[in-house]
Each structure stands twice: as C-alpha cells, then as structure tokens.
Design a protein around this motif. Structure first.
Motif, PDB file in Angstrom:
ATOM      1  N   GLN A  15      -9.510  66.506  27.632  1.00 12.19           N
ATOM      2  CA  GLN A  15      -8.400  67.426  27.316  1.00 12.19           C
ATOM      3  C   GLN A  15      -6.529  67.006  28.280  1.00 12.19           C
ATOM      4  O   GLN A  15      -6.420  67.613  29.191  1.00 12.19           O
ATOM      5  CB  GLN A  15      -8.575  68.658  26.363  1.00 12.19           C
ATOM      6  CG  GLN A  15      -8.947  69.111  25.612  1.00 12.19           C
ATOM      7  CD  GLN A  15      -9.282  68.225  24.270  1.00 12.19           C
ATOM      8  OE1 GLN A  15      -8.411  68.204  24.179  1.00 12.19           O
ATOM      9  NE2 GLN A  15      -9.935  67.796  23.867  1.00 12.19           N
ATOM     10  N   LEU A  16      -5.648  66.799  27.119  1.00  9.93           N
ATOM     11  CA  LEU A  16      -4.536  66.463  28.182  1.00  9.93           C
ATOM     12  C   LEU A  16      -3.577  67.912  27.712  1.00  9.93           C
ATOM     13  O   LEU A  16      -2.562  68.095  27.120  1.00  9.93           O
ATOM     14  CB  LEU A  16      -3.594  65.246  26.917  1.00  9.93           C
ATOM     15  CG  LEU A  16      -4.138  64.202  27.275  1.00  9.93           C
ATOM     16  CD1 LEU A  16      -3.281  63.165  26.255  1.00  9.93           C
ATOM     17  CD2 LEU A  16      -4.625  63.590  28.869  1.00  9.93           C
ATOM     18  N   ASP A  17      -3.891  69.396  28.577  1.00  4.24           N
ATOM     19  CA  ASP A  17      -3.991  69.877  28.089  1.00  4.24           C
ATOM     20  C   ASP A  17      -2.298  70.517  29.636  1.00  4.24           C
ATOM     21  O   ASP A  17      -1.305  70.468  28.704  1.00  4.24           O
ATOM     22  CB  ASP A  17      -4.970  71.210  28.507  1.00  4.24           C
ATOM     23  CG  ASP A  17      -6.152  71.160  27.565  1.00  4.24           C
ATOM     24  OD1 ASP A  17      -5.819  71.194  26.243  1.00  4.24           O
ATOM     25  OD2 ASP A  17      -7.023  71.579  28.215  1.00  4.24           O
ATOM     26  N   LYS A  18      -2.740  70.193  30.512  1.00  2.00           N
ATOM     27  CA  LYS A  18      -1.331  70.483  31.261  1.00  2.00           C
ATOM     28  C   LYS A  18      -0.689  69.273  31.682  1.00  2.00           C
ATOM     29  O   LYS A  18      -1.228  68.189  32.162  1.00  2.00           O
ATOM     30  CB  LYS A  18      -2.277  71.072  32.457  1.00  2.00           C
ATOM     31  CG  LYS A  18      -3.272  72.094  32.542  1.00  2.00           C
ATOM     32  CD  LYS A  18      -3.686  72.128  33.962  1.00  2.00           C
ATOM     33  CE  LYS A  18      -2.982  72.686  34.981  1.00  2.00           C
ATOM     34  NZ  LYS A  18      -4.158  72.964  36.133  1.00  2.00           N
ATOM     35  N   PRO A  19       0.086  69.157  32.259  1.00  3.25           N
ATOM     36  CA  PRO A  19       1.247  67.863  31.938  1.00  3.25           C
ATOM     37  C   PRO A  19       1.147  67.412  33.928  1.00  3.25           C
ATOM     38  O   PRO A  19       1.897  66.367  33.251  1.00  3.25           O
ATOM     39  CB  PRO A  19       2.684  68.466  32.035  1.00  3.25           C
ATOM     40  CG  PRO A  19       2.430  69.878  31.155  1.00  3.25           C
ATOM     41  CD  PRO A  19       0.867  70.355  31.011  1.00  3.25           C
ATOM     42  N   ALA A  22      -1.856  65.194  33.469  1.00  2.00           N
ATOM     43  CA  ALA A  22      -1.494  63.866  32.732  1.00  2.00           C
ATOM     44  C   ALA A  22      -0.477  62.921  33.664  1.00  2.00           C
ATOM     45  O   ALA A  22      -0.549  61.776  33.413  1.00  2.00           O
ATOM     46  CB  ALA A  22      -0.320  65.036  31.078  1.00  2.00           C
ATOM     47  N   ARG A  23       0.191  63.483  34.025  1.00  2.00           N
ATOM     48  CA  ARG A  23       1.194  63.247  35.200  1.00  2.00           C
ATOM     49  C   ARG A  23       0.263  62.030  36.301  1.00  2.00           C
ATOM     50  O   ARG A  23       0.363  61.724  36.598  1.00  2.00           O
ATOM     51  CB  ARG A  23       2.621  63.540  35.895  1.00  2.00           C
ATOM     52  CG  ARG A  23       3.456  62.577  35.657  1.00  2.00           C
ATOM     53  CD  ARG A  23       4.748  63.840  37.152  1.00  2.00           C
ATOM     54  NE  ARG A  23       5.210  63.709  35.275  1.00  2.00           N
ATOM     55  CZ  ARG A  23       6.247  64.569  35.338  1.00  2.00           C
ATOM     56  NH1 ARG A  23       6.910  65.179  36.544  1.00  2.00           N
ATOM     57  NH2 ARG A  23       7.273  64.644  33.906  1.00  2.00           N
ATOM     58  N   ALA A  56      -1.008  58.620  23.965  1.00  2.00           N
ATOM     59  CA  ALA A  56      -0.396  60.176  24.073  1.00  2.00           C
ATOM     60  C   ALA A  56      -0.168  60.893  25.537  1.00  2.00           C
ATOM     61  O   ALA A  56       0.562  60.880  25.790  1.00  2.00           O
ATOM     62  CB  ALA A  56      -1.523  60.954  23.507  1.00  2.00           C
ATOM     63  N   GLU A  59       2.913  60.289  26.680  1.00  2.00           N
ATOM     64  CA  GLU A  59       3.941  60.918  25.719  1.00  2.00           C
ATOM     65  C   GLU A  59       3.546  62.187  26.684  1.00  2.00           C
ATOM     66  O   GLU A  59       5.108  62.794  26.665  1.00  2.00           O
ATOM     67  CB  GLU A  59       3.449  61.360  24.599  1.00  2.00           C
ATOM     68  CG  GLU A  59       4.252  62.319  23.668  1.00  2.00           C
ATOM     69  CD  GLU A  59       5.546  62.274  23.282  1.00  2.00           C
ATOM     70  OE1 GLU A  59       6.259  63.693  23.425  1.00  2.00           O
ATOM     71  OE2 GLU A  59       6.069  61.066  23.653  1.00  2.00           O
ATOM     72  N   ARG A  60       2.832  62.742  26.744  1.00  2.00           N
ATOM     73  CA  ARG A  60       1.679  63.622  27.431  1.00  2.00           C
ATOM     74  C   ARG A  60       3.041  63.990  28.795  1.00  2.00           C
ATOM     75  O   ARG A  60       3.405  65.466  29.394  1.00  2.00           O
ATOM     76  CB  ARG A  60       0.318  64.230  27.409  1.00  2.00           C
ATOM     77  CG  ARG A  60       0.634  65.718  28.174  1.00  2.00           C
ATOM     78  CD  ARG A  60       1.107  66.791  27.261  1.00  2.00           C
ATOM     79  NE  ARG A  60       0.459  68.138  27.917  1.00  2.00           N
ATOM     80  CZ  ARG A  60       1.223  69.156  27.307  1.00  2.00           C
ATOM     81  NH1 ARG A  60       2.257  69.196  27.121  1.00  2.00           N
ATOM     82  NH2 ARG A  60       0.260  70.286  28.201  1.00  2.00           N
ATOM     83  N   GLY A  63       7.133  62.130  28.640  1.00  2.00           N
ATOM     84  CA  GLY A  63       7.795  62.523  26.390  1.00  2.00           C
ATOM     85  C   GLY A  63       8.232  61.310  26.444  1.00  2.00           C
ATOM     86  O   GLY A  63       9.602  61.224  25.255  1.00  2.00           O
TER      87      GLY A  63
END
Length: 298
Positions: A15-19, A22-23, A56, A59-60, A63
């Motif tokens: 899951q891509l829960d936390k920015p 994701a970064r 995705a 984007e996460r 942005g």
C-alpha cells in the motif's frame, strides 16, 4: 513468469499509505532505474505490475505525472520525465543541486525510519533487482545500478541494518548481492514480499529433504555393495574349505555358520546373525567369518 517477476508483482501490492515511504520507494527506483539526470528521467520495465504502480507512486510521492507513459499492448513499458519544473522538484527533494548534473548518492536523511528504508529497498529491487529461482542450486539476490556512489552507500545502509551483502562490478555496473538463503528471505520479507520469502523457504526445505534422502540412499547403496562383496568373499572361502576337505573337521558353530551363509547369501552380517538359533551378535558372527577366511588360506 520468473521468480523475480513474481517477487516484483508481490512487492507492487504494498500500500502507498505514507508519502514519506512513497518518496523513499521512488528514490530507490530512480537510483536503480535506467536514467536519472537533471534533464531526464527514463524508466523501462517489462513487469506489468510495476508499470501500473509507477504513475501512482510518482503521484503519491510528489503529486506529479509522467510526461510520457506507455500505451497498451507494449512488451516494454517506458516512462519519461523531461519537464524541467517537475525534474527540479524531484531533484530538490532529494537534496541535489538542480543547477548541475548531480553525482547520485543516497540522502540518508530521507531514510531514517525503518519503513522508509524498506520502501527504498523495494524501489531499488523493482527497478534494478533480481533473484534466482528457488529451485536453483545456488541462492542469489542482487541490486544493480550504474551509480557507483549510490551502490557504495547502499552497502553502508544495509550494513547499518545488520545485513552483510557482497559487492562486485559487472560490465561497468555496480552490483550489491546476497548469497545466503536466510538473508535473502529476510530481505524479501523486509521489502514487502513475505509470500515469496515463504516460497523460498519451502523450496529450501524440499531441497534439503531431497538431498537428505539422496544421501541416505547413496549411503545404503554403498553399504549394500560392501555387504555383497563381503558375502561373496565369504562364500569363496567356504568353497575353498570344501575343496580342501576341511569342513567336516570344523566345530558345530562354524558348520552352522557355513550352512546359514550358503542358505542366505544376500543377507548382511547383522541380518544373518538373526537367523541363528538362538540369534548371535554381529561381532560373534564376524569373528566366525574371519576364522573361516583364515582356515581357507592355510
């Protein structure tokens, strides 16, 4: 489908829960991907799950969207960023100088949390990783990049995490690798592929069981060969005693031994000892056989 592809497919379910994670993940993708400069980001993959995750992920994390994304039905999926403003935002976020071509290294300040480190490794594996099939004789997981500084710093990061990878240069590419099945299982689990780690453990257990069975079979076959050779020599000695006319002069115990050996030529000494009435020990039978062998030579 290869095992590496299966691992990447499983990793893409994370899951891509936390920015921040994701970064960190796309940071690993960029450092271990195809091209990452102040002028261009280019990522190429054949894995459909990774291709679906990349937009995705970007984007996460930032942005942003890719300037070029693959059309449907392509064998290789190509993603590209050339917009200067977008590239500047990414480069600045990772602590590089947008005014010059950066020497790509790992900004450890972005990977202080355990979850972010795991995400970074996941991104690195998705872009530049592979792992051998569980059925292979040897275990090998690697992360490959053209960025030497990033590779050296990945070694430091993994060492700080309690791992002990190896490193080698292959055709100008820096490769960080693991060859221990245990460490590979740990890395797969850490990155977010526990199912693949379990598949590796299962294959390892089956391999060890199969090897154990083969060793036992080989050992039993070798022991059987020795028993057959020994029995053949004993029967030859008995025939020699008959030729020399010495059997009638033997005591009852040795005569019984001759009869049973001739009756059961296929039995080992342990098995033959059980046929006596009452049964005798293997050591006792071995002593009798040695006596018969000696008498046949004198």
């Amino acid at each position: 489908m290869s095992f590496s592809s299966d691992v990447k497919t499983e990793l893409c379910r994370a899951q891509l829960d936390k920015p921040c994670c994701a970064r960190a993940e796309i940071y690993g993708v960029l450092l271990y991907g195809n091209t990452f400069t102040t002028q261009e980001v280019r990522l190429i993959t054949e894995n459909m799950s990774f291709a679906q995750r990349l937009p995705a992920l970007l984007e996460r994390a930032f942005g942003l969207g890719f300037d070029r994304a693959p059309a449907g039905g392509e064998r290789k999926y190509v993603f590209q960023l050339t917009d200067g403003e977008k590239l500047g935002k990414i480069i600045d976020a990772f602590g590089y100088d947008a005014r010059q071509s950066p020497v790509l290294h790992i900004n450890f300040g972005l990977l202080e949390e355990e979850c972010c480190r795991a995400a970074f490794l996941r991104g690195a594996f998705l872009a530049g990783g592979s792992v051998t099939e569980p059925s292979n004789k040897r275990y090998h997981l690697e992360l490959a990049t053209s960025h030497a500084q990033a590779s050296r710093e990945l070694m430091a990061l993994l060492t700080d995490m309690g791992r002990q990878p190896g490193q080698v240069m292959r055709n100008g590419i820096q490769v960080t690798y693991f060859k221990s099945s245990g460490q590979i299982e740990e890395i797969l689990t850490l990155m977010g592929a526990p199912g693949s780690a379990a598949a590796l453990m299962d294959a390892k257990a089956k391999k060890e069981l199969r090897n154990g069975v083969n060793r036992r079979v080989n050992c039993e076959a070798a022991n059987l060969d020795k028993a057959v050779d020994a029995a053949q020599k004993q029967l030859e000695a008995i025939r020699r005693l008959y030729e020399l006319g010495r059997v009638d002069g033997l005591n009852a115990a040795l005569k019984e031994t001759i009869v049973l050996r001739e009756t059961y030529p296929e039995l080992t000494l342990s098995q033959l000892a059980e046929e006596f009435e009452p049964p005798i020990t293997k050591s006792c039978l071995n002593h009798r056989m040695r006596k018969l062998m000696e008498l046949s030579k004198s």
